[in-house]
Every structure is written in structure tokens, then in C-alpha cells.
Enzyme design. Sequence first.
Site, PDB file in Angstrom:
ATOM      1  N   GLN B 125       0.835  -1.195   0.000  1.00  0.00           N
ATOM      2  CA  GLN B 125       0.000   0.000   0.000  1.00  0.00           C
ATOM      3  C   GLN B 125       0.866   1.240   0.000  1.00  0.00           C
ATOM      4  O   GLN B 125       1.835   1.310   0.739  1.00  0.00           O
ATOM      5  CB  GLN B 125      -0.829   0.061   1.273  1.00  0.00           C
ATOM      6  CG  GLN B 125      -1.830  -1.025   1.430  1.00  0.00           C
ATOM      7  CD  GLN B 125      -2.798  -0.681   2.545  1.00  0.00           C
ATOM      8  OE1 GLN B 125      -3.523   0.304   2.459  1.00  0.00           O
ATOM      9  NE2 GLN B 125      -2.803  -1.468   3.587  1.00  0.00           N
ATOM     10  N   GLY B 126       0.485   2.229  -0.780  1.00  0.00           N
ATOM     11  CA  GLY B 126       1.218   3.501  -0.790  1.00  0.00           C
ATOM     12  C   GLY B 126       0.305   4.678  -0.535  1.00  0.00           C
ATOM     13  O   GLY B 126       0.047   5.478  -1.424  1.00  0.00           O
ATOM     14  N   SER B 128       0.269   6.609   2.905  1.00  0.00           N
ATOM     15  CA  SER B 128       0.858   7.622   3.791  1.00  0.00           C
ATOM     16  C   SER B 128       2.126   8.227   3.219  1.00  0.00           C
ATOM     17  O   SER B 128       2.857   7.587   2.458  1.00  0.00           O
ATOM     18  CB  SER B 128       1.185   6.997   5.143  1.00  0.00           C
ATOM     19  OG  SER B 128       0.031   6.524   5.762  1.00  0.00           O
ATOM     20  N   SER B 160       2.740  -1.102   3.911  1.00  0.00           N
ATOM     21  CA  SER B 160       2.641  -2.472   4.431  1.00  0.00           C
ATOM     22  C   SER B 160       3.070  -3.466   3.371  1.00  0.00           C
ATOM     23  O   SER B 160       2.703  -3.328   2.216  1.00  0.00           O
ATOM     24  CB  SER B 160       1.196  -2.788   4.840  1.00  0.00           C
ATOM     25  OG  SER B 160       0.796  -1.914   5.849  1.00  0.00           O
ATOM     26  N   GLU B 243     -10.978  -1.996   3.501  1.00  0.00           N
ATOM     27  CA  GLU B 243      -9.981  -2.268   4.526  1.00  0.00           C
ATOM     28  C   GLU B 243     -10.601  -2.264   5.918  1.00  0.00           C
ATOM     29  O   GLU B 243     -10.282  -3.086   6.754  1.00  0.00           O
ATOM     30  CB  GLU B 243      -8.858  -1.222   4.457  1.00  0.00           C
ATOM     31  CG  GLU B 243      -7.780  -1.461   5.505  1.00  0.00           C
ATOM     32  CD  GLU B 243      -6.535  -0.623   5.272  1.00  0.00           C
ATOM     33  OE1 GLU B 243      -6.623   0.366   4.547  1.00  0.00           O
ATOM     34  OE2 GLU B 243      -5.488  -0.972   5.834  1.00  0.00           O
ATOM     35  N   GLU B 373      -9.060   7.311  16.112  1.00  0.00           N
ATOM     36  CA  GLU B 373      -9.563   8.675  16.366  1.00  0.00           C
ATOM     37  C   GLU B 373     -10.240   9.215  15.110  1.00  0.00           C
ATOM     38  O   GLU B 373     -11.294   9.852  15.180  1.00  0.00           O
ATOM     39  CB  GLU B 373      -8.416   9.601  16.796  1.00  0.00           C
ATOM     40  CG  GLU B 373      -7.942   9.381  18.226  1.00  0.00           C
ATOM     41  CD  GLU B 373      -7.328   8.004  18.462  1.00  0.00           C
ATOM     42  OE1 GLU B 373      -6.636   7.495  17.554  1.00  0.00           O
ATOM     43  OE2 GLU B 373      -7.556   7.428  19.537  1.00  0.00           O
TER      44      GLU B 373
END
Lengths: 355, 389
Positions: B125-126, B128, B160, B243, B373
Site C-alpha cells: 500500500q502507498g 501515507s 505495508s 480495509e 480517532e
Amino acid sequence: MEFGFSEDQTLLGETVRDFLQAECTPEAVRSLWDTETGRSDEFWTRFSEVGVPGLLVPEAFGGLGLDERDLILVLEETGRVGLAEPIVSIAAGVPLLVSLGQEGQTALAEQWLPAVATGEARLALGHDGSPFVADAHVADLIFMPHGDDLHALTKDAVQLTAQPANDQSQRLFSVEWTPQEATLVATGATGRRLQQEALDRGAMACAAQLLGVAQSLIDLGVDYASQRKQFGVAVGTFQAVKHRLANAKVKVEYARSVVYRAAHSVALNTSGRSVDVSMAKVAAGEAATFATKESLQVHGAIGYTYEQDLHIWMKRAWSLDLAFGSGAWHRARVADAVVDGSLPAETFGYTPVAS
Amino acid sequence: MDLSYTAKQNAFRMEARSWLEENAPGEPLRSFDTPEGFEDHREWEKKLHAGGFAMVPWPKEYGGRGADLLEWLIFEEEYYRVGAPGRVNQNGIFLLGPTIMEYGTPEQKARFLPPMASSEEVWAQGWSEPNAGSDMANIQTTALIDGDDYVINGQKTWASRGAYAHWLFGMFRTDPDSSRHNGLTFVLVPLDTPGVTVRPIEKINGKKAFAEVFLDDARVPRANRLGEEGAGWSVAMATAGFERGLMLRSPARFQNTAHRLVELYRETRDQGVFIDAGLKDTVARCWMDAEAYALNTYQTVSRLLSGGKIGAEASLNKIFWSELDITMHEAALSLLGARGELLSGAPAAGNVGEWLDGFIFALAGPIYAGTNEIQRNIIAERILGLPRK
């Protein structure tokens, strides 16, 4: 495999919701607090016209002949408005009378079921989980346990002492009575089984009401936090406020499917019924009592006043959490089942490899 | 409401059960966050694919068997029942796969889905970047059009499976003058592209679970764009929904952990070892919560099969399972007492090391896929209707 409700079931829930939101306003709840019985005969008659008290009464006895899967959304709506009437009569009393009829007490069933369906008669239920009987004062027939035996008592056979409770909507009584041959309706294993079933049904009904109570507590918190301004903005814009209500919402939504499944287990009398009901009582009770604290905190001082309506639902949450086996009692029942195998505890879908 | 399985569903369960009992590895594989474990897991995926069970809900032409979501749940129940390995390509098969199914061109589906189903190509995964974590709309990495290519410059992080994966999917800023959610595009990037540098990041147990990915004039064909130019945010939100939602976190995983926790409680009690008086209650609560998660998922699946959609409620799921996962592993470590801190290889560890590994893994749950959050904000604003400002 279908977890959803049918159109008819959803429609019934919505119909009762509309009826209750018109009839059972916070003003109506408060006005009953100041009356001697705290109950409204007139309301019960109209509730019967909608068909609710007779929902589980077989058609042969003038009822709708439905089961708990049809009833559960209705019970949730009674919690949403904070209704204080003998719901136990509908959810536990009726099936008990039906079962007694099947166990040979045909005259008893024939005498009382039609009257319950029309709203002329109400039922109350004593059980081993509490020394008190709720709504005994408006009940025309009271079921009382005596060891394994079960007795059905009319008003003249009992002496009631009111036990005022924190929740003004809750009317509790100590019941003095003497077991007699004439009132005995079930004994031995049958009596024990019927008591167990009635307790489970009462707890299932409380769980459904708690679900509605919890949602109302959240709704009140959301309304207030959206309006109340401090520092020039609605307090609901603050994350500290948002997150309290979000946490309460998580608990309610994860109690919801557990409560609905309990209704299915009761309706089909599955082997996992008792544990399923206990799980529902625990989940809904914790969701509601948690929501009392979060909603109160979001309201601040105004929520702590008698004038604000919040405490109607806070008190319902606390009293329903104790009714038909406290949350702690049901939690222990699940723990004994899961860890020690005292009762069948069945996993849903997933089956572990036998060890 | 009828909570019994159909004959067809039961038959599918038995078919999956017998194949898995015969083929699943008897012992846990090495961690897929190590080079050798990564290959072990790809071998297993290859076998699963050959058996026709790699991606049961996908259409047959892409390596699946066209199962519905209920059969998917059933398959997962059987998968966890035999303790089969974690899915090394979960970013691909559970997140990107469904997104390609929804947004991909026919060519993209044919190109990417079959090797994804077999884990011939493993995906990272890209999302962040150093300055785009919870604030994902602050993505700075650019992908500028040059002829038939995007030229990508910038840095992704916390990718990840990035340490060993073959491909990366993510969002890039294709309009350099845009800001926030606009001007972003979803692009698929081969990690062997010249100009791409992968630097693995070790998580707190030293395993290389994720990576930083540096992109310096990395050229990627424009054909690798998924969805419309500039529509990357909405494509990504669909992926994020998968996800947080049910594909990746099927209930059997948590029911399996809860069952092992109950077994651990019984074993510990039977050995006469000290047990904290509150732990029986905690263990039972974990079991109940895992069941609640399963029931909630079945209710959601019933709703989806009747034409409903999954929206912000995926945020409720994410909070519930991630917190439950930690609670279950904490309870297990409490039961293990002094043995709880032993690593898997320690002579006295026996098979208890998996609880420590699971605990470390679980700790990441409330952080990734949008911190809890952020999920609470989504619940408050989009489900409860509290004011944003």
C-alpha cells in the site's frame, strides 16, 4: 441464511414507533410518575388496539400469532420512548400461558389469553433473580415460583407492598402469598423449565428495550451537543465530545445484532437460547449504562437536573439493566457456559476443531 | 430472519473444509515479514490458487469461483478453523482487487487480477507520506504527465508488505496546483521501476513489516491509472472502506482467537497456575465480543445481499475489531504470566510465542487503516450527524 427482517416485521416496528412517539412523549411519561399506579389503563387499551399485547397470543385465542422475531423491533421501540408499562406481560407472560396450556392447563390458557390480547388483562412474573415483582399492582394474574413449582395467582391471593425505586417508571412490589393446591400450575422438571424460559424471555425483552434506551441517550446527547455553544461554537464540534458519543454508538451497534439473534433463538427455542439471551442482556445493558454516562457528560450540568428529560432514559437504563437477571448475573452465566461448559455456548458460523 | 444455512452453503462448507484439512500446512509458516517467510507464504498461496480457493468471491475468469459474500464468510470460517496461514497478499486481494473490480478497465482487470489471485504479484500500500498520515489529503508526491507516462517524485511511507512486494498502489498528486482531496490520482507502480528505492522499516519486534518508498523521476505508464484522472480520492475511499470493512477482517479470525483464549484459560486453570480473579470474566467477554462481531457481520452481509451498501459504518467495525484484538491478546499474556514475554524460539516457550506475536501485530490495529480517532470522527459526523465546525 437471512439476518434481516421481513418487510412486514419492519413495517410493524415502524407502525409501533409512530404510535409510541405520539402517545408516549416525555410529558406523558412524567405525568404518569405523579399518579398512584404510574400506569395508564387507557394507554394499554389503545396499545391493544394496535395489537401489541396480543402479538404472541395464538390466533385461536384472538391474538396475532406471531413470534419473537416479529416482536423484537416493537420492544426496541418501547425502550426508545422510555415506555413504562408491563412489557413483560407481552413478552414472557403470554408464552408462559401458551406453554402452560400445552402442559395441560388448558382452562387457564383459555381463560386468560383472549383477555390479554384485548388488553383487558395484564400479567406479572416473579422469578428467582429478584425478590420483587414489577407491575404486580396492575396485573390480573401473577406467576410466582416456589422451588421448582410455579403458581398462578389472582389479585385476591396476594398482598403487595410497594417498594419505591430510583426509576419512577419502575413499580416494584414485594408479594406475600401462600402456595396452595388451587394456584399450582406446574411442578418438577416442567415447572423448572417454564421458569427458565420465562426468565430468558423477560431478559430478552429487557435487552431489546435497553437497545432503544441506549439509542435515545445517544440521540439526546447529539441534539444537545449540536445546539449548545461554548467558546463560540457548538460543543459537538469538539473531538472530546464527539468521541464519547461515537464510543457509545459502537457499543449500541454491536449489541444490536446480538439482541436480534437472541429473539431468533427464543422463537426457535434453540439449544443455545439461554446463553444467547444472556449475551444480549449483557451487551445491551452495557451499551445503555455506558450511554448514560457519556450522554450525561456531554450534557454537562443541565443533564443532572430533574427538569431535563435525560434522566427518564438514564433511569430506564439502570432499572432495565437490573431486571430479569442483572448484567453481572448474565455475564457470569455466559462465563460459566463458555469456560466451564455449564450450558451450551454455540459459536455462530465458525466451529472450532473439537479439542 | 432465518439463521440456518442452505444445503448449498453447507455443501460448500464441507468442500472447503475437506480441501483445507488435506492441504493446509500443519505447522505455522515463518513470518511473511522475513524474506524466507514471504516466499513460504507465496508457495502456500500458489497451492491455494491451484485448489481453486485463493479468492472465492471473485469471478471465475479472474481466478475466483464466483461465490457470494455469505460463502466468503463460510470459507473464512473454515480457513481459520484449520489455522491456515495469514494472507501475504492481503493488500492486493482484499483491498486493491475489489477496487480494480469496481474501477478498472477490462484490460486492467485481465492484467492485474489473475496474478494477484495467485500471489505471483504481491502488493504493497502507498497511502501515507511523511506529512500525510491521518491527514491523508495532504499528499505531496507528484505524478506529472509526460507523454504516455507519469513521472513520479516524492516519498511514500508505512507501505505495508513494502519490503518484499512487487507492486505498490497509491494516490499521487497529478495536478500540481491542486490541494487537499482534489487533483489526486490512483496509480499502480511496479516497485522495480528505475528511480524507485525501497527502504524497509522494522516494526518494534525488528521484523520488516513495512517500508519507505522513495520515488525519483520514476516513470510509470499512464495506463496504470485506476479510475479517472483527479478522482483518486473517491477511488481510495472505496479501497479504505474494504480495509475497514468485512473483507479483510472476517469474523472467523477473531472467533478463532477467542476460542484459543478460552482453551488457554482452561489449560492454565487445570495446571493450577495463578490466575487473576477477573480473567474468567475477561475471557468470556472476549468470546462474547467475537460472537457479536460475527453476528454484526452476518447482519451486514444480509443487508448487502439485499442491495444495501456499506458506508460510514465500516468505521464502527474498525474500532470494534481492533480494540477486541488487543484485549484478547492482553488477556492471553496475563494468563501466560512469566512465559508471556518469551519469544517463539525460546526453549521454554513451547507454542505460546504466537500470543506475543499476535499482541505486537494487534497493537498496530488502532493505528493503521485510519487511526481509531479518525474513525470516531467519521462516526460522530457521518453517522451521528454532529457538526464538523
